[in-house]
Write an enzyme that holds these catalytic residues in place. Structure first.
Site, PDB file in Angstrom:
ATOM      1  N   CYS B  79     119.714  60.828 -36.418  1.00 17.86           N
ATOM      2  CA  CYS B  79     119.562  61.215 -35.005  1.00 17.86           C
ATOM      3  C   CYS B  79     118.367  60.464 -34.398  1.00 17.86           C
ATOM      4  CB  CYS B  79     119.449  62.726 -34.862  1.00 17.86           C
ATOM      5  SG  CYS B  79     119.729  63.259 -33.161  1.00 17.86           S
ATOM      6  N   HIS B 185     124.562  64.158 -36.848  1.00 20.04           N
ATOM      7  CA  HIS B 185     123.849  64.939 -37.860  1.00 20.04           C
ATOM      8  C   HIS B 185     124.746  65.153 -39.077  1.00 20.04           C
ATOM      9  CE1 HIS B 185     120.223  66.155 -35.672  1.00 20.04           C
ATOM     10  NE2 HIS B 185     120.975  66.037 -34.598  1.00 20.04           N
ATOM     11  N   GLU B 187     124.016  66.497 -41.783  1.00 19.72           N
ATOM     12  CA  GLU B 187     123.731  67.819 -42.366  1.00 19.72           C
ATOM     13  C   GLU B 187     124.397  68.943 -41.582  1.00 19.72           C
ATOM     14  OE1 GLU B 187     121.804  66.098 -40.441  1.00 19.72           O
ATOM     15  OE2 GLU B 187     120.365  67.336 -39.335  1.00 19.72           O
TER      16      GLU B 187
END
Lengths: 253, 203
Positions: B79, B185, B187
């Site tokens: 990001c 992202h 994650e």
């Protein structure tokens, strides 16, 4: 292009999911940790974790539960319930929340939106609004739908966005629990007024209601529901297949 | 050992959880020595570019990251961490990045048609621009990943390995030799995202 999102909402009370019974395939149906993981792995695009007790003594349990939920969830997680200060934002973000939802706390102190947006960015601040028709207007209610604030909903939402709210969750008290479908008129009014993402909440009874929602109100970005997912009445993968078959852009897994 | 650079920006909880879920040995650290001895570095980041670039400089970790990258250590920016790899950003003024990749960070507004909401937020599909890059070896083209950003990397054609279509092709992932970056992202991108992290970790 960005997909339409499907969001299960976990209403948590004293560390357990309320309404989370009768769910197939899970050892402990009302464990928010298990349920959240089930959704995260099962095609949900995002989760909302809502602490409905929000009592001072429930705090510690709540953050412990939240931390455990967040550790097993690899999709965006929005947390709400008794968020009244920027410190409350800080507390839940440290436990793994990605976005924080404000409702009554922002009605009491609208600058909460501004202060949180400045500190964490608008994308982190979700304004959740409970709305009911009263005397021919959309009226904002506070404290879980108990108190009439006297505020007109579209005006309040516009103000919230101007203060920095990055997303709106519109809960229609009129359609909530009816299973007759989302409140399309109310959603249209809000989508026409703001340019941030709008999440529809309240009224979903089946897959058809989501198809209608996204077809009738293209400005809506996401559909949120609780019990129909928890009770297994609507299975998210099947829902998304049906949305895709109707030409609605969704993430299939 | 994967080191997540801690320079006081953003919440590293999810990143650590996701790395632990794939069995990667990860540490969150601002210790230059640990960054020197680890096998891989992840540079995270949320918030505004100028503030993050300043914090990275003030902690002197910018030099450590540059040096380790120059030594060939695998580096992944996520990001804002990806944006920091570039030369400069025009977010609220003009700010210098690490300059590890050629290109600059410009607003999405103006690059995409009127009427599309900014930030570009939600799940969007990856389009591979240069075949199946090793970072994507466990995933497929058109898998969806989660984005939240108002600025994007421009003028970096040679390093782009994936884009996302949002009225225009927005840079989604970049790579040049041992340096890589994801605008999205991983994650927060479910199984697909975890698979990308696995690939970066050599798992």
């Amino acid at each position: 292009m960005i997909t339409k999102r499907i969001i299960p909402c976990l209403d948590v009370k004293d560390g357990r999911v309320v309404k989370g019974t009768n769910f197939l395939g899970l050892a402990d149906v009302s464990s928010p940790v298990e349920l959240a993981k089930y959704y995260s792995d099962g095609g949900a695009d995002e989760l909302v974790f809502y602490d409905i007790t929000a009592s001072a003594e429930g705090r510690r349990l709540f953050t412990d539960t939240l931390t455990e939920v967040a550790s097993g969830v690899f999709i965006p997680l929005t947390v709400g319930g008794a968020i009244n200060t920027v410190d409350d934002f800080d507390r839940v973000l440290k436990c793994g929340a990605d976005k924080v939802s404000v409702n009554s706390g922002a009605i009491k102190d609208p600058d909460l939106i501004l202060d949180a947006a400045k500190k964490y960015g608008s994308q982190c601040v979700v304004l959740s609004v409970d709305v009911k028709r009263l005397n021919g207007e959309f009226r904002v209610f506070a404290r879980g739908g108990r108190d009439d604030t006297g505020m007109e909903a579209v005006a309040w939402i516009k103000k919230g966005v101007a203060l920095g709210a990055g997303e709106i969750v519109l809960n229609s008290i009129d359609t909530d629990g009816t299973k007759d479908g989302f409140d399309l008129d109310m959603l249209r009014a809000v989508c026409d007024a703001v340019s941030v993402p709008v999440v529809a909440s309240g009224g979903a009874g089946g897959i058809g209601d989501f198809v209608t929602l996204f077809k009738e109100v293209p400005g809506v970005d996401a559909g949120l529901a609780a019990s129909i997912f928890h009770f297994g009445e609507v299975e998210i993968r099947a829902l998304k297949r049906e949305l895709a078959a109707n030409g609605i852009n969704v993430r299939l897994i | 050992m994967v080191a997540i650079v801690d320079y006081g920006v953003g919440n590293l909880f999810s990143l650590r959880s996701s790395l632990s879920s794939i069995g990667a040995d990860a540490v969150i650290t601002g210790d230059p020595e640990k960054l020197r001895t680890c096998d891989r570095i992840i540079l995270p980041g949320v918030g505004a570019f100028g503030d993050a670039a300043l914090k990275l400089r003030q902690s002197s970790l910018d030099e450590v990251v540059r040096t380790e990258a120059a030594r060939g250590k695998p580096l992944l920016g996520i990001c804002l961490g990806m944006q920091l790899l570039f030369e400069k950003s025009y977010e609220f003024g003009e700010h210098e990045g690490l300059g590890l990749l050629k290109g600059e960070i410009v607003p999405i507004k103006g690059a995409v048609p009127e009427g599309l909401k900014v930030p570009h937020m939600g799940w969007n599909f990856l389009r591979f621009t240069n075949g199946q890059h090793p970072l994507f070896r466990h995933i497929n083209e058109f898998d969806a990943v989660y984005f939240v950003h108002s600025y994007y990397a421009s003028g970096c054609d040679s390093s782009v390995i994936a884009t996302a279509e949002y009225g225009a092709d927005l840079t989604a992932a970049v790579s040049s030799e041992n340096i890589a970056g994801c605008q999205f992202h991983p994650e927060k991108s479910g199984f697909v995202g975890l698979s990308i992290l696995r690939a970066f970790c050599g798992l």
